[in-house]
Write a protein that holds these residues in place. Structure first.
Motif, short mmCIF file in Angstrom:
data_model
loop_
_atom_site.label_atom_id
_atom_site.label_comp_id
_atom_site.label_asym_id
_atom_site.label_seq_id
_atom_site.Cartn_x
_atom_site.Cartn_y
_atom_site.Cartn_z
N ALA A 260 -7.48 69.32 33.02
CA ALA A 260 -7.35 69.70 34.42
C ALA A 260 -8.68 70.19 34.99
O ALA A 260 -9.05 69.84 36.12
N ARG A 261 -9.40 71.00 34.23
CA ARG A 261 -10.71 71.47 34.70
C ARG A 261 -11.65 70.30 34.99
O ARG A 261 -12.35 70.28 36.00
N ASP A 262 -11.63 69.32 34.09
CA ASP A 262 -12.49 68.16 34.28
C ASP A 262 -12.09 67.38 35.53
O ASP A 262 -12.95 66.99 36.33
N ALA A 263 -10.80 67.13 35.70
CA ALA A 263 -10.33 66.37 36.86
C ALA A 263 -10.61 67.11 38.16
O ALA A 263 -10.99 66.51 39.17
N LEU A 264 -10.43 68.43 38.17
CA LEU A 264 -10.70 69.21 39.38
C LEU A 264 -12.20 69.23 39.70
O LEU A 264 -12.59 69.15 40.86
N ALA A 265 -13.03 69.35 38.66
CA ALA A 265 -14.47 69.37 38.88
C ALA A 265 -14.96 68.05 39.47
O ALA A 265 -15.88 68.02 40.29
N ARG A 266 -14.34 66.95 39.06
CA ARG A 266 -14.74 65.64 39.56
C ARG A 266 -13.93 65.22 40.78
O ARG A 266 -14.21 64.19 41.39
N ASP A 267 -12.89 66.03 41.12
CA ASP A 267 -12.07 65.78 42.31
C ASP A 267 -11.45 64.38 42.28
O ASP A 267 -11.47 63.65 43.28
N THR A 268 -10.89 64.01 41.12
CA THR A 268 -10.33 62.67 40.97
C THR A 268 -8.85 62.60 41.29
O THR A 268 -8.32 61.51 41.55
N LEU A 269 -8.14 63.74 41.26
CA LEU A 269 -6.70 63.77 41.54
C LEU A 269 -6.38 64.96 42.43
O LEU A 269 -7.06 65.99 42.38
N SER A 270 -5.33 64.81 43.23
CA SER A 270 -4.84 65.97 43.97
C SER A 270 -4.17 66.92 42.98
O SER A 270 -3.86 66.55 41.84
N ILE A 271 -3.94 68.14 43.41
CA ILE A 271 -3.33 69.12 42.50
C ILE A 271 -1.93 68.70 42.11
O ILE A 271 -1.52 68.84 40.95
N SER A 272 -1.16 68.15 43.03
CA SER A 272 0.20 67.69 42.70
C SER A 272 0.16 66.51 41.73
O SER A 272 0.96 66.44 40.79
N GLU A 273 -0.79 65.59 41.92
CA GLU A 273 -0.94 64.47 40.98
C GLU A 273 -1.37 64.96 39.60
O GLU A 273 -0.89 64.47 38.58
N LEU A 274 -2.25 65.94 39.59
CA LEU A 274 -2.74 66.49 38.33
C LEU A 274 -1.62 67.22 37.59
O LEU A 274 -1.53 67.15 36.36
N ALA A 275 -0.77 67.90 38.33
CA ALA A 275 0.37 68.57 37.71
C ALA A 275 1.25 67.57 36.97
O ALA A 275 1.63 67.79 35.82
N ARG A 276 1.57 66.46 37.61
CA ARG A 276 2.41 65.44 36.96
C ARG A 276 1.70 64.81 35.78
O ARG A 276 2.29 64.56 34.73
N ALA A 277 0.39 64.56 35.92
CA ALA A 277 -0.38 63.89 34.86
C ALA A 277 -0.51 64.75 33.61
O ALA A 277 -0.72 64.22 32.52
N THR A 278 -0.37 66.07 33.77
CA THR A 278 -0.49 66.96 32.62
C THR A 278 0.85 67.54 32.17
O THR A 278 0.90 68.50 31.40
#
Length: 320
Positions: A260-278
């Motif tokens: 999640a830290r990596d995805a947020l730092a690169r801004d590749t997914l929205s927070i809701s998308e990241l929640a589902r992906a993890t």
């Protein structure tokens, strides 16, 4: 969708390694170089000759031709021809490099030939690896992995000394291959470290780790992971914590938050998308877990990551 495959490949991918190799050192006579503290890994080896490696807090080590070494978050250290040589700052000597080499003393067929470099990682996830590394790992040329590592050092040294097309790319890939082989050599020893690096060599625990990395969004239970490991739940939980350092489901949470830290730092997914992906059923559940592990909300972390580093102005101006 976040993609994962193998714990070592996944971790190194998240670390976003940045490699700087060389210049190589050619030296004869009495000499000593003092290197300052560096984050995160220094790596190198002797193509020819012998020298001492003197690391603060450790007994001096005599490196011989074909030996390789890795320093994890090293304190200041010295490379020297003899133990009583007076060290000079390596930075000032390195500044005199020409054609990929630094020379100390006259050119000689008997000179020492040392190839060194450093690998820096993304700060937000660097602890994934650096927390597992001791200050010093030595792989002798006679060790099971030693000949392979000596060959990689030789190839790396050759690339540093030749101005060929694609040289930096080749150097970067060779350095990362060298890092992986050093990690394998370190993890394969009888005094292997705790953490996921050593646990990968355990059949049952390694199988569970690979399963988690293959499908991080799955709602893993202790029972499922124990079945993959062919162990009872209690035996699996005890063995996992003994080898990895944390309970299985805590490791799952920590790995999810690293992704999640990596995805947020690169801004590749929205927070809701990241929640589902993890593997979280709601954004609020993900945010609660993220804040517990990281210490800030996902939105705060992403906004901070968007801020340019302090040195960005200098880099843009060509001063770094």
């Amino acid at each position: 969708m976040l993609g994962f495959q193998d714990p070592v490949a996944d971790a190194i991918g998240l670390l976003r390694p940045r490699t700087v190799i060389g210049p190589s050192l050619r030296a004869v006579g009495d000499w000593a170089l003092r290197f300052d503290t560096f984050l995160h890994v220094r790596i190198g080896g002797l193509v020819r000759g012998t020298c001492w490696l003197i690391l603060e807090g450790q007994e001096p080590v005599l490196l011989q031709e074909g030996d390789t070494f890795m320093l994890g978050n090293p304190p200041p250290y010295v490379l020297a021809s003899t133990l009583d040589a007076s060290p000079s700052p390596a930075e000032s000597v390195w500044a005199r490099a020409e054609d990929g080499f630094v020379r100390i003393g006259p050119e000689s067929e008997e000179d020492l030939y040392l190839c060194v470099g450093h690998i820096a990682f993304d700060d937000s996830n660097a602890a994934l690896l650096t927390d597992l590394l001791p200050p010093l790992v030595i792989v002798r040329v006679a060790d099971p992995h030693g000949r392979r590592l000596a060959l990689l050092i030789d190839l790396l040294a050759t690339e540093v000394g030749v101005a060929a097309a694609g040289g930096p790319l080749v150097q970067n890939h060779l350095a990362q291959i060298l890092l992986v082989h050093m990690l394998r050599a370190h993890a394969g020893r009888t005094d292997r470290p705790t953490g996921w690096l050593g646990a990968l060599n355990e059949d049952g625990i390694g199988a569970a780790l690979r399963a988690v990395h293959a499908d991080v969004a799955h709602s893993w239970s202790l029972k499922e992971l124990a079945e993959i490991s062919h162990m009872s739940r209690s035996a699996f939980a005890q063995a996992f914590k003994s080898h990895v350092g944390v309970p299985p489901l805590e490791y799952l949470i920590q790995w999810r938050m690293s992704l999640a830290r990596d995805a947020l730092a690169r801004d590749t997914l929205s927070i809701s998308e990241l929640a589902r992906a993890t593997g979280y059923l709601s954004e609020s559940a993900f945010s609660t877990a993220f804040r517990r592990v990281v210490g800030s909300s996902p939105a705060q972390f992403r906004n901070q990551a968007r801020q340019p580093p302090r040195s960005a102005t200098n880099v843009a101006a060509g001063r770094e």
